[in-house]
Design a protein around this motif. Structure first.
Motif, PDB file in Angstrom:
ATOM      1  N   SER A  18       0.823  -1.208   0.000  1.00 23.32           N
ATOM      2  CA  SER A  18       0.000   0.000   0.000  1.00 23.32           C
ATOM      3  C   SER A  18       0.858   1.259   0.000  1.00 23.32           C
ATOM      4  N   LEU A  19       1.901   1.265   0.815  1.00 23.63           N
ATOM      5  CA  LEU A  19       2.793   2.424   0.866  1.00 23.63           C
ATOM      6  C   LEU A  19       3.530   2.617  -0.457  1.00 23.63           C
ATOM      7  N   HIS A  20       3.997   1.520  -1.019  1.00 22.65           N
ATOM      8  CA  HIS A  20       4.742   1.582  -2.275  1.00 22.65           C
ATOM      9  C   HIS A  20       3.850   2.071  -3.405  1.00 22.65           C
ATOM     10  N   GLN A  21       2.642   1.530  -3.482  1.00 21.64           N
ATOM     11  CA  GLN A  21       1.728   1.917  -4.555  1.00 21.64           C
ATOM     12  C   GLN A  21       1.206   3.342  -4.388  1.00 21.64           C
ATOM     13  N   ALA A  22       1.218   3.826  -3.130  1.00 19.13           N
ATOM     14  CA  ALA A  22       0.792   5.208  -2.882  1.00 19.13           C
ATOM     15  C   ALA A  22       1.879   6.217  -3.248  1.00 19.13           C
ATOM     16  N   GLY A  23       3.066   5.723  -3.598  1.00 22.04           N
ATOM     17  CA  GLY A  23       4.122   6.593  -4.075  1.00 22.04           C
ATOM     18  C   GLY A  23       5.115   7.063  -3.037  1.00 22.04           C
ATOM     19  N   PHE A  24       5.067   6.500  -1.826  1.00 22.85           N
ATOM     20  CA  PHE A  24       6.034   6.898  -0.812  1.00 22.85           C
ATOM     21  C   PHE A  24       7.424   6.373  -1.175  1.00 22.85           C
ATOM     22  N   ILE A 109      15.552   7.651  16.855  1.00 26.50           N
ATOM     23  CA  ILE A 109      16.103   8.233  15.623  1.00 26.50           C
ATOM     24  C   ILE A 109      15.054   9.090  14.925  1.00 26.50           C
ATOM     25  N   LYS A 110      13.935   8.484  14.607  1.00 26.60           N
ATOM     26  CA  LYS A 110      12.819   9.175  13.950  1.00 26.60           C
ATOM     27  C   LYS A 110      11.517   8.569  14.482  1.00 26.60           C
ATOM     28  N   PRO A 111      10.380   9.224  14.288  1.00 22.44           N
ATOM     29  CA  PRO A 111       9.120   8.643  14.749  1.00 22.44           C
ATOM     30  C   PRO A 111       8.894   7.247  14.163  1.00 22.44           C
ATOM     31  N   CYS A 112       8.361   6.354  14.999  1.00 20.38           N
ATOM     32  CA  CYS A 112       8.055   4.993  14.579  1.00 20.38           C
ATOM     33  C   CYS A 112       6.563   4.745  14.778  1.00 20.38           C
ATOM     34  N   LEU A 113       5.874   4.372  13.708  1.00 17.65           N
ATOM     35  CA  LEU A 113       4.440   4.109  13.767  1.00 17.65           C
ATOM     36  C   LEU A 113       4.195   2.620  13.611  1.00 17.65           C
ATOM     37  N   ASN A 114       3.240   2.109  14.363  1.00 18.82           N
ATOM     38  CA  ASN A 114       2.919   0.687  14.334  1.00 18.82           C
ATOM     39  C   ASN A 114       1.492   0.463  13.845  1.00 18.82           C
ATOM     40  N   THR A 153       1.818   0.495  23.995  1.00 19.75           N
ATOM     41  CA  THR A 153       1.252   1.472  24.920  1.00 19.75           C
ATOM     42  C   THR A 153       1.199   2.886  24.353  1.00 19.75           C
ATOM     43  N   GLY A 154       1.723   3.101  23.155  1.00 17.11           N
ATOM     44  CA  GLY A 154       1.887   4.450  22.638  1.00 17.11           C
ATOM     45  C   GLY A 154       0.591   5.140  22.263  1.00 17.11           C
ATOM     46  N   PRO A 155       0.643   6.457  22.058  1.00 15.00           N
ATOM     47  CA  PRO A 155      -0.543   7.226  21.679  1.00 15.00           C
ATOM     48  C   PRO A 155      -1.070   6.814  20.306  1.00 15.00           C
ATOM     49  N   MET A 156      -2.378   6.957  20.136  1.00 13.59           N
ATOM     50  CA  MET A 156      -3.067   6.471  18.938  1.00 13.59           C
ATOM     51  C   MET A 156      -3.286   7.613  17.941  1.00 13.59           C
ATOM     52  N   LEU A 157      -3.065   7.309  16.671  1.00 17.76           N
ATOM     53  CA  LEU A 157      -3.222   8.293  15.606  1.00 17.76           C
ATOM     54  C   LEU A 157      -4.487   8.075  14.789  1.00 17.76           C
ATOM     55  N   LEU A 158      -4.919   6.813  14.696  1.00 16.81           N
ATOM     56  CA  LEU A 158      -6.127   6.500  13.922  1.00 16.81           C
ATOM     57  C   LEU A 158      -6.638   5.128  14.331  1.00 16.81           C
ATOM     58  N   ILE A 159      -7.975   5.011  14.472  1.00 15.79           N
ATOM     59  CA  ILE A 159      -8.615   3.732  14.777  1.00 15.79           C
ATOM     60  C   ILE A 159      -9.752   3.513  13.791  1.00 15.79           C
ATOM     61  N   GLY A 181      -5.303  -2.038   7.443  1.00 15.32           N
ATOM     62  CA  GLY A 181      -4.045  -1.447   7.893  1.00 15.32           C
ATOM     63  C   GLY A 181      -3.302  -0.735   6.776  1.00 15.32           C
ATOM     64  N   GLY A 182      -3.292  -1.354   5.604  1.00 12.07           N
ATOM     65  CA  GLY A 182      -2.623  -0.731   4.469  1.00 12.07           C
ATOM     66  C   GLY A 182      -3.275   0.587   4.078  1.00 12.07           C
ATOM     67  N   HIS A 183      -4.599   0.605   4.075  1.00 15.66           N
ATOM     68  CA  HIS A 183      -5.332   1.838   3.746  1.00 15.66           C
ATOM     69  C   HIS A 183      -5.093   2.913   4.806  1.00 15.66           C
ATOM     70  N   MET A 184      -5.117   2.496   6.084  1.00 20.06           N
ATOM     71  CA  MET A 184      -5.031   3.459   7.178  1.00 20.06           C
ATOM     72  C   MET A 184      -3.651   4.089   7.311  1.00 20.06           C
ATOM     73  N   ILE A 185      -2.585   3.304   7.100  1.00 19.23           N
ATOM     74  CA  ILE A 185      -1.251   3.884   7.264  1.00 19.23           C
ATOM     75  C   ILE A 185      -0.981   4.933   6.188  1.00 19.23           C
ATOM     76  N   VAL A 186      -1.509   4.722   5.000  1.00 18.57           N
ATOM     77  CA  VAL A 186      -1.381   5.740   3.948  1.00 18.57           C
ATOM     78  C   VAL A 186      -2.117   7.014   4.367  1.00 18.57           C
ATOM     79  N   LYS A 187      -3.312   6.839   4.926  1.00 20.65           N
ATOM     80  CA  LYS A 187      -4.108   7.988   5.379  1.00 20.65           C
ATOM     81  C   LYS A 187      -3.365   8.776   6.461  1.00 20.65           C
ATOM     82  N   VAL A 188      -2.770   8.059   7.426  1.00 20.27           N
ATOM     83  CA  VAL A 188      -2.062   8.726   8.518  1.00 20.27           C
ATOM     84  C   VAL A 188      -0.841   9.478   8.008  1.00 20.27           C
ATOM     85  N   LEU A 189      -0.072   8.856   7.111  1.00 17.15           N
ATOM     86  CA  LEU A 189       1.122   9.529   6.599  1.00 17.15           C
ATOM     87  C   LEU A 189       0.764  10.750   5.769  1.00 17.15           C
TER      88      LEU A 189
END
Length: 318
Positions: A18-24, A109-114, A153-159, A181-189
């Motif tokens: 999903s990330l690759h096809q979205a052009g990231f 190092i940089k933000p990490c999203l799960n 335990t981290g803060p939530m960005l999207l549910i 998950g693939g759709h949502m991570i693209v939306k969050v980024l």
């Protein structure tokens, strides 16, 4: 944005696609080392590695990311991986079912999203899909969260939520959640690029933990209720596969339908095994109609086909 991706199984590969096809821009992928698989135990790359190699994305496969490991090889590989991350130009790391712990040094190092397969804080941990089905949850979902050192335990960005159907197995629910998950991570980024994403702390109430699935859990006890046994059959499909012994042979059970009526027969007793009624088995409370079974060395078969080669009349599952 430039995204480093860390993941291993098919669930993660869907997100990577999903990330690759979205052009990231994905300068680097982390995945677990190749593992022996199949009858020949040949080394097999992970689903994430297969996708990355096919699309020309660099792959790194350290045994560990913990530089303080007491194992010299693991520590050396972790140090090399850390140096590679530091030298890579990226904005965020996305993690999905990676299988390795990300230490503080990596998280800093940089933000990490799960991409996590539950509605947090319910079912933190290794097996959220299995446990949601096994427990009888009415719904589940995906949480995109910012990673910290605590276990999920981290803060939530999207549910986003989805119902768990009466015949959903871990296999079917896995596929639904992987696509979500693939759709949502693209939306969050995309929101991060626009500077409009908000991190919300997890509630303190409602925390549960999804322990890793142990193979011995898949042995069924027919003295339990039909409802609980049916949930286990669905939860352990495809792994590790619910099973019970009949006449000394271990049979894997891949599908079942709940029948509410009590038979009065001993738990595990086969009440019917024919084309008309299917395979009906007494439980501690209620009965089950088994719909898909597999004998050792055989294929998964619908009940009507299974009993042609393995008659069950009058037998009892134990």
């Amino acid at each position: 944005m430039k995204v480093i991706f860390a993941g291993t199984p098919e669930f993660a590969a869907v997100a990577l696609q999903s990330l690759h096809q979205a052009g990231f821009d994905i300068p680097l992928v982390l995945t677990q080392p190749d593992r022996p698989a199949g009858r020949g135990l040949q080394l097999q790359p992970s689903a994430v590695k297969q996708y990355a190699v096919k699309h020309g994305i660099e792959v790194l496969q350290p045994l560990s990311l913990r530089m303080d490991s007491k194992d010299p090889q693991r520590a050396a590989e972790a140090q090399a991986a850390h140096a590679r991350l530091l030298s890579t130009d990226y904005d965020v790391m996305v993690v999905a079912a990676y299988g390795l712990i990300l230490p503080r040094a990596t998280l800093d190092i940089k933000p990490c999203l799960n991409i996590h397969g539950s509605v947090l804080p319910r079912w933190r941990g290794a097996a959220p899909i299995h446990r949601a089905i096994e427990t009888g949850d009415a719904e589940t979902g995906i949480t995109i969260m910012q990673m910290e050192e605590g276990l999920d335990t981290g803060p939530m960005l999207l549910i986003e939520r989805t119902p768990i159907g009466p015949q959903d197995s871990t296999a079917t629910l896995h596929d639904k959640l992987a696509a979500m998950g693939g759709h949502m991570i693209v939306k969050v980024l995309r929101k991060m690029e626009q500077g409009v994403v908000e991190a919300v702390p997890q509630p303190e109430e409602g925390v549960t933990y999804a322990a890793k699935i142990a193979k011995e859990e898949a042995a069924l006890d027919f003295s339990q209720s039909a409802r609980d046994i049916g949930r286990k059959i669905r939860a352990f499909n495809p792994f590790p596969g619910a099973h019970a012994a009949v006449n000394g042979t271990t049979i894997k059970l891949w599908g079942a339908e709940l029948l509410e009526q009590n038979s009065g027969a001993a738990p595990g007793q086969v009440l019917a095994a024919d084309a008309t009624h299917g395979i009906v088995v007494a439980c501690g409370n209620g009965t089950l109609r088994l719909t898909e079974l597999q004998k050792p060395g055989g294929k998964r078969l619908p009940a009507a086909e299974f009993i042609k080669g393995f008659p069950l009349d009058g037998l009892r599952f134990a």
